[in-house]
Enzyme design. Sequence first.
Site: not given
Length: 246
Positions: A14-17, A19, A31, A59, A62-63, A182
């Site tokens: 978690d946290g790519n966006g 960041w 990503h 997930s 996520n779509w 997580r």
Amino acid sequence: MNENYPKHVAVIMDGNGRWAKTRGLPRIQGHKAGAESVRRLLRGARKFGIRWLTLYAFSIENWSRPEAEVSGLMRLLTTFLAQNRNVLDEEQIRLRISGRRSDLPPNVEAALAKTEAETAAYTGPQLIICLSYGGRTEIAQAARRIAEDVKNGILAPEQVDEAAIAARLYLPDVPDPDLIIRTSGEQRISNFLLWQCAYSEFVFLPEPWPEFTEDSLQRALDIFASRNRRFGGIVDSHGSSAQPAT
């Protein structure tokens, strides 16, 4: 290597966006930075004796993200496979996919299936990537298969138990995760491994996924190793688990 370290570790990356946003970058750059963290995680997993490594990569929910981000993630996945294939071969790492595979673009599914087939006989650690995955969907699919088996006379209603459900999950031969990590400070499970996490230990780390390092992994493993896992029993004076009194 600490003998109390877990053998199966699952990670909610978690946290790519966030960041990327704090750096004024497009989300896809977060990503891409996260893919480097996966490489670091693979190195750490080999070092610390982890036998199963399950990654929550995409997930079902996520779509609903913007099409450009979803397409970028799918391209990043195939690029990651190509760039790290030598690692899989050298370390005898078996790739496996868990999730609703029919949702994936045909070229992505073909690349995954090819790598799975070519690494199927490898005897090293298993890398399990959850794609178009949802814990509730997985359980619902298992329930549907049970209903079909009962209808067809393969399974009697009185035979429907925990083992019958577990046998119809996506990867029934994979043991439940000992530890779920997580990142990014969030403390929720987000529909991940709902059946399998019944007795998992959880460690929540503050750093976003792109900042995850081998030290982050060891810190989580050390926290796990310091805990007493009772599995509903009672820990005796020696720290071992005992069954509860009846």
